[in-house]
Design a protein around this motif. Structure first.
Motif, mmCIF file in Angstrom:
data_model
loop_
_atom_site.group_PDB
_atom_site.id
_atom_site.type_symbol
_atom_site.label_atom_id
_atom_site.label_comp_id
_atom_site.label_asym_id
_atom_site.label_seq_id
_atom_site.Cartn_x
_atom_site.Cartn_y
_atom_site.Cartn_z
ATOM 1 N N ALA A 1 42.942 34.994 42.200
ATOM 2 C CA ALA A 1 42.882 36.430 41.902
ATOM 3 C C ALA A 1 41.456 36.954 41.861
ATOM 4 C CB ALA A 1 43.573 36.715 40.569
ATOM 5 N N MET A 2 40.522 36.198 41.283
ATOM 6 C CA MET A 2 39.152 36.668 41.100
ATOM 7 C C MET A 2 38.233 35.485 40.842
ATOM 8 S SD MET A 2 39.106 37.910 37.125
ATOM 9 C CE MET A 2 37.587 36.991 36.797
ATOM 10 N N VAL A 3 36.954 35.728 41.029
ATOM 11 C CA VAL A 3 35.930 34.730 40.724
ATOM 12 C C VAL A 3 34.817 35.415 39.958
ATOM 13 C CG1 VAL A 3 34.228 33.132 41.647
ATOM 14 C CG2 VAL A 3 36.442 33.351 42.772
ATOM 15 N N LEU A 4 34.522 34.905 38.783
ATOM 16 C CA LEU A 4 33.417 35.418 37.976
ATOM 17 C C LEU A 4 32.278 34.413 38.026
ATOM 18 C CD1 LEU A 4 32.419 37.639 36.047
ATOM 19 C CD2 LEU A 4 33.348 36.290 34.158
ATOM 20 N N ARG A 5 31.237 34.791 38.752
ATOM 21 C CA ARG A 5 30.036 33.959 38.808
ATOM 22 C C ARG A 5 29.010 34.543 37.859
ATOM 23 N NH1 ARG A 5 31.641 34.924 44.109
ATOM 24 N NH2 ARG A 5 32.398 33.081 45.239
ATOM 25 N N ARG A 6 27.892 33.868 37.698
ATOM 26 C CA ARG A 6 26.856 34.372 36.820
ATOM 27 C C ARG A 6 26.358 35.731 37.324
ATOM 28 N NH1 ARG A 6 23.473 32.112 33.060
ATOM 29 N NH2 ARG A 6 24.316 30.046 33.511
ATOM 30 N N GLY A 7 26.719 36.768 36.610
ATOM 31 C CA GLY A 7 26.194 38.091 36.924
ATOM 32 C C GLY A 7 27.000 38.899 37.917
ATOM 33 N N SER A 8 28.124 38.382 38.434
ATOM 34 C CA SER A 8 28.901 39.161 39.406
ATOM 35 C C SER A 8 30.371 38.791 39.337
ATOM 36 C CB SER A 8 28.375 38.954 40.825
ATOM 37 O OG SER A 8 28.662 37.649 41.285
ATOM 38 N N LEU A 9 31.220 39.772 39.677
ATOM 39 C CA LEU A 9 32.660 39.584 39.739
ATOM 40 C C LEU A 9 33.131 39.879 41.150
ATOM 41 C CD1 LEU A 9 35.501 39.245 38.376
ATOM 42 C CD2 LEU A 9 35.468 41.729 38.043
ATOM 43 N N THR A 10 33.924 38.981 41.727
ATOM 44 C CA THR A 10 34.537 39.190 43.038
ATOM 45 C C THR A 10 36.043 39.188 42.879
ATOM 46 O OG1 THR A 10 32.704 38.071 44.156
ATOM 47 C CG2 THR A 10 34.738 38.362 45.406
ATOM 48 N N ILE A 11 36.685 40.260 43.327
ATOM 49 C CA ILE A 11 38.144 40.333 43.314
ATOM 50 C C ILE A 11 38.647 39.709 44.605
ATOM 51 C CG2 ILE A 11 40.149 41.820 43.087
ATOM 52 C CD1 ILE A 11 38.296 41.950 40.693
ATOM 53 N N MET A 12 39.285 38.553 44.511
ATOM 54 C CA MET A 12 39.762 37.845 45.691
ATOM 55 C C MET A 12 41.093 38.412 46.180
ATOM 56 S SD MET A 12 37.259 35.828 45.975
ATOM 57 C CE MET A 12 37.857 34.793 47.306
ATOM 58 N N ASP A 13 41.965 38.749 45.250
ATOM 59 C CA ASP A 13 43.294 39.269 45.602
ATOM 60 C C ASP A 13 43.637 40.379 44.608
ATOM 61 O OD1 ASP A 13 45.992 39.785 46.065
ATOM 62 O OD2 ASP A 13 46.439 37.697 46.576
ATOM 63 N N PRO A 14 43.324 41.649 44.948
ATOM 64 C CA PRO A 14 43.575 42.755 44.015
ATOM 65 C C PRO A 14 45.028 42.861 43.583
ATOM 66 C CG PRO A 14 42.174 43.477 45.816
ATOM 67 C CD PRO A 14 42.655 42.114 46.179
ATOM 68 N N VAL A 15 45.964 42.661 44.518
ATOM 69 C CA VAL A 15 47.381 42.781 44.182
ATOM 70 C C VAL A 15 47.770 41.738 43.144
ATOM 71 C CG1 VAL A 15 49.729 42.587 45.070
ATOM 72 C CG2 VAL A 15 48.002 43.814 46.393
ATOM 73 N N LYS A 16 47.307 40.513 43.336
ATOM 74 C CA LYS A 16 47.643 39.451 42.397
ATOM 75 C C LYS A 16 47.027 39.713 41.029
ATOM 76 C CE LYS A 16 48.147 35.315 43.848
ATOM 77 N NZ LYS A 16 47.939 33.963 44.413
#
Length: 226
Positions: free
Chosen positions: A191-206
């Protein structure tokens, strides 16, 4: 909002202060002062319990004003602290009152912002009371993403999220260890990946499905990338 209103706002915010991270703008028990407006950076509202633990109750992003109506209180019932180095302007209560009296568009914008703050607080109360820890974390990530998108901080499905796991834990009502475990579950779910200092939404629907997210209190939708 017309040219006169924009000019009035520019005058009111012309002299911001640069503040370090973890700087208290105001503390619980202080007499309310000016209206603070975050121009750059992040801040949060919080309370310290008698045990020494902290509960974060809201995040403030660029463009957010802090506690429009707090001047009516005898003393502050919570504190506000910067997360990262920030630029913050203090608008005197009298100046804010005059702007809102003289410019209907400014008054309307401030009241709408206050209503959005109250809607967000209600959503957080529901999260604390009824959502599971995974749903709660997913819901907060959806909210922060949409708010960041609304002010132009998002590139594609990624944006800067300068919140440590300790800060997130204090906002979610969890321990840092539990928060780390929940964020890992969301990552493994794709669904998402939270790295140091940033958020990436991998699958918005999920992510929306996990959170049970209803965006109406923010008035924006979280769309899959085109």
């Amino acid at each position: 909002m017309g040219g006169e209103e924009i000019a009035a706002l520019e005058r009111a915010t012309a002299h911001p202060r640069k503040l370090a991270a973890r700087h208290d703008l105001i503390r619980e028990g202080d007499k309310p002062g000016p209206v603070f407006v975050v121009l750059d950076g992040w801040a949060f509202r919080y309370k310290i319990l008698p045990s020494g633990s902290r509960q974060i109750m809201a995040f403030l992003m660029p463009g957010d004003a802090c506690d429009l109506h707090a001047g009516m209180l005898a003393e502050m019932d919570h504190s506000i602290q910067t997360v990262v180095p920030s630029r913050v302007v203090a608008i005197a209560r009298g100046e804010m009152d005059r702007m809102m009296q003289d410019y209907n568009a400014i008054a309307r914008a401030m009241y709408i912002a206050q209503l959005a703050d109250e809607g967000t607080l209600r959503a957080w109360i529901v999260s604390m009371g009824r959502r599971s820890s995974t749903e709660r974390a997913a819901h907060l990530m959806c909210e922060l993403y949409i708010r960041a998108q609304n002010i132009g901080l998002v590139e594609g499905t990624e944006f800067e999220l300068p919140l440590s796991q300790i800060v997130l834990a204090d906002a979610l009502g969890m321990t840092p260890v539990h928060t780390n475990r929940v964020l890992k579950q969301l990552r493994l779910a794709g669904a998402m990946v939270l790295r140091r200092g940033s958020l990436t939404i991998m699958d918005p629907v999920k992510l929306i499905q996990i959170a049970g997210f209803d965006e109406n209190y923010l008035h924006r939708r979280l769309h899959p990338p085109r």
